[in-house]
Scaffold this active site. Structure first.
Site, PDB file in Angstrom:
ATOM      1  N   GLY A 175      78.205  -0.012  71.078  1.00 53.11           N
ATOM      2  CA  GLY A 175      78.309  -1.338  70.456  1.00 53.11           C
ATOM      3  C   GLY A 175      78.122  -2.434  71.502  1.00 53.11           C
ATOM      4  N   ARG A 176      78.541  -3.645  71.121  1.00 53.24           N
ATOM      5  CA  ARG A 176      78.334  -4.801  72.005  1.00 53.24           C
ATOM      6  C   ARG A 176      78.942  -4.619  73.391  1.00 53.24           C
ATOM      7  NH1 ARG A 176      79.032  -8.966  67.267  1.00 53.24           N
ATOM      8  NH2 ARG A 176      80.624  -7.447  66.769  1.00 53.24           N
ATOM      9  N   ILE A 177      80.204  -4.122  73.445  1.00 53.83           N
ATOM     10  CA  ILE A 177      80.859  -4.012  74.758  1.00 53.83           C
ATOM     11  C   ILE A 177      80.235  -2.871  75.551  1.00 53.83           C
ATOM     12  CG2 ILE A 177      83.044  -3.639  75.974  1.00 53.83           C
ATOM     13  CD1 ILE A 177      84.465  -4.920  73.524  1.00 53.83           C
ATOM     14  N   THR A 256      88.644   1.292  78.346  1.00 56.14           N
ATOM     15  CA  THR A 256      89.094  -0.073  78.024  1.00 56.14           C
ATOM     16  C   THR A 256      89.084  -0.268  76.507  1.00 56.14           C
ATOM     17  OG1 THR A 256      86.818  -0.832  78.328  1.00 56.14           O
ATOM     18  CG2 THR A 256      88.320  -1.150  80.184  1.00 56.14           C
ATOM     19  N   ARG A 258      90.766   2.038  73.351  1.00 54.76           N
ATOM     20  CA  ARG A 258      92.134   2.261  72.877  1.00 54.76           C
ATOM     21  C   ARG A 258      92.623   3.575  73.477  1.00 54.76           C
ATOM     22  NH1 ARG A 258      92.011  -2.274  71.785  1.00 54.76           N
ATOM     23  NH2 ARG A 258      92.551  -3.359  69.858  1.00 54.76           N
ATOM     24  N   GLU A 287     101.672   1.911  74.128  1.00 50.32           N
ATOM     25  CA  GLU A 287     101.790   0.711  74.967  1.00 50.32           C
ATOM     26  C   GLU A 287     103.032  -0.071  74.576  1.00 50.32           C
ATOM     27  OE1 GLU A 287      98.091  -1.462  74.775  1.00 50.32           O
ATOM     28  OE2 GLU A 287      96.932   0.293  75.348  1.00 50.32           O
ATOM     29  N   HIS A 306      96.369  -3.524  79.511  1.00 48.66           N
ATOM     30  CA  HIS A 306      95.568  -3.976  78.360  1.00 48.66           C
ATOM     31  C   HIS A 306      95.122  -5.439  78.545  1.00 48.66           C
ATOM     32  CE1 HIS A 306      94.847  -3.074  73.831  1.00 48.66           C
ATOM     33  NE2 HIS A 306      93.925  -3.873  74.313  1.00 48.66           N
TER      34      HIS A 306
HETATM   35  C1  GLV Z   1      91.779  -5.904  72.402  1.00 43.88           C
HETATM   36  O1  GLV Z   1      92.112  -4.841  72.762  1.00 43.88           O
HETATM   37  C2  GLV Z   1      90.870  -6.115  71.318  1.00 43.88           C
HETATM   38  O2  GLV Z   1      90.654  -5.207  70.496  1.00 43.88           O
HETATM   39  O3  GLV Z   1      90.351  -7.228  71.222  1.00 43.88           O
END
Ligand code: GLV
Length: 346
Positions: A175-177, A256, A258, A287, A306
């Site tokens: 995806g985007r990230i 980064t 979940r 968390e 996080h």
């Molecule tokens: C942070 O973890 C988000 O999902 O924006």
């Protein structure tokens, strides 16, 4: 997206706004000033300002009679809340991920759910890459060695790590990230492989030079594996003992997304036994992690709290979008970013 502006079962506009009265909303964390002032101009906001996440009892009370809730990933928003607070028409999540919200229940109860995609892509990709660099080059271990007086001389064999140039980056989730991390990896002269459930990035998101491959191949060939999938039933423990066993013993894992996408017990074993070389984690299964958790004692594991989207600019942009979603939901307008848009088409 085409379709009516109002969601099925929702009134044409907030009755409170029509009568000049400000609708009530609950907000589970203090927001940056700008977006908060904008929210207060249109709604009466009850804000949790205590330590830690908003307690369930506070949430119930603040949501009783409220039209909207602005929640964060630290809040669990389930069916029970909507049953107890039937006036809720929108849950605006201050995050792109909505795994903390029971979206199916919200949809059943005709409650709109908003999220904050797009605005946090660069910040999250930067943090992922910071963890890639820190874990590959053993930054925290090296800093600790200095503090412990272990820097006694320049030593050609001291603190050797993984060189990124020429190495292979494997990205789980295109995806985007994920693709923003791919662009960073390409700039570091890495070869980039990616996997996604759909087998390709969404339209307009793909990056030239990224090869889409099967998960097994990605795990076997990558020197760095970076995780960028949303958490849902199909991605829980997507990376477990079997997947870690396929990785190179020199490989680095970065998460980064979940925590629950990775089987944390299996990851602990893999790091402690040297099955893989190192990990950089912005997220963990539960968390906040207990400071006595053995994972935190491993020299080859970096855990940060996080903070993927934690820049001033990005958190402000997220709050602006979350307020836009909240205000749209309470006034019967279409949410700028809605995760259950089927409510508009019902
Ligand atoms: C942070 O973890 C988000 O999902 O924006």
């Amino acid at each position: 997206m085409a379709g009516p502006r109002r969601a099925a079962g929702q009134p044409p506009a907030a009755a409170a706004e029509r009568s000049g009265e400000r609708a009530r909303v609950a907000v589970t964390r203090a927001l940056p000033d700008g977006p908060f002032r904008r929210l207060e101009g249109r709604a009466h906001a009850e804000v949790w300002r205590g330590e830690g996440p908003a307690p369930t009892a506070w949430l119930r009370e603040a949501c009783a009679g409220a039209a909207g809730l602005l929640a964060t990933p630290a809040d669990r928003v389930g069916d029970d809340l909507v049953v107890a607070c039937p006036t809720l028409r929108v849950v605006s999540n201050l995050a792109v991920g909505t795994d903390n919200v029971d979206v199916a229940a919200m949809t059943r109860r005709k409650v709109l759910v908003g999220n904050t995609p797009g605005v946090l892509t660069a910040a999250t990709a930067d943090l992922a890459f910071a963890l890639v660099l820190a874990a590959s080059r053993r930054l925290i271990e090296a800093r600790d060695a200095v503090l412990d007086g272990l820097w006694t001389a320049w030593d050609p064999a001291f603190m050797l790590g993984l060189e990124l140039a020429g190495a292979t980056m494997g990205i789980i989730g295109a995806g985007r990230i994920g693709m923003a991390v791919a662009r960073r990896a390409l700039a570091f002269d890495m070869r980039v492989l990616a996997w996604s459930r759909r087998g390709r990035p969404p339209a307009g998101v793909g990056v030239d030079g990224v090869e889409m491959v099967a998960m097994d191949r990605l795990l076997r060939e990558s020197d760095v594996v970076s995780i960028h999938v949303a958490l849902d039933a199909s991605s829980a423990h997507l990376v477990g003992a079997a997947e870690l066993a396929l990785m190179k013993p020199t490989a680095v894992l970065v998460n980064t997304a979940r925590g629950a996408v990775v089987d944390q017990e299996a990851l602990f074993e893999a790091l402690a036994s040297g099955r893989i070389a190192a990990a950089g984690l912005d997220v963990v299964e539960h968390e906040p992690i207990d400071p006595s958790d053995p994972l935190l004692r491993l020299p080859n594991c970096i855990v940060v709290p996080h903070i993927g989207s934690a820049t001033v600019a990005t958190r402000t942009a997220m709050a602006e979008l979350a307020v836009d979603n909240l205000l749209a939901g309470i006034t019967g307008e279409r949410l700028p970013s809605c995760v259950n848009p089927e409510l508009y088409d019902a």
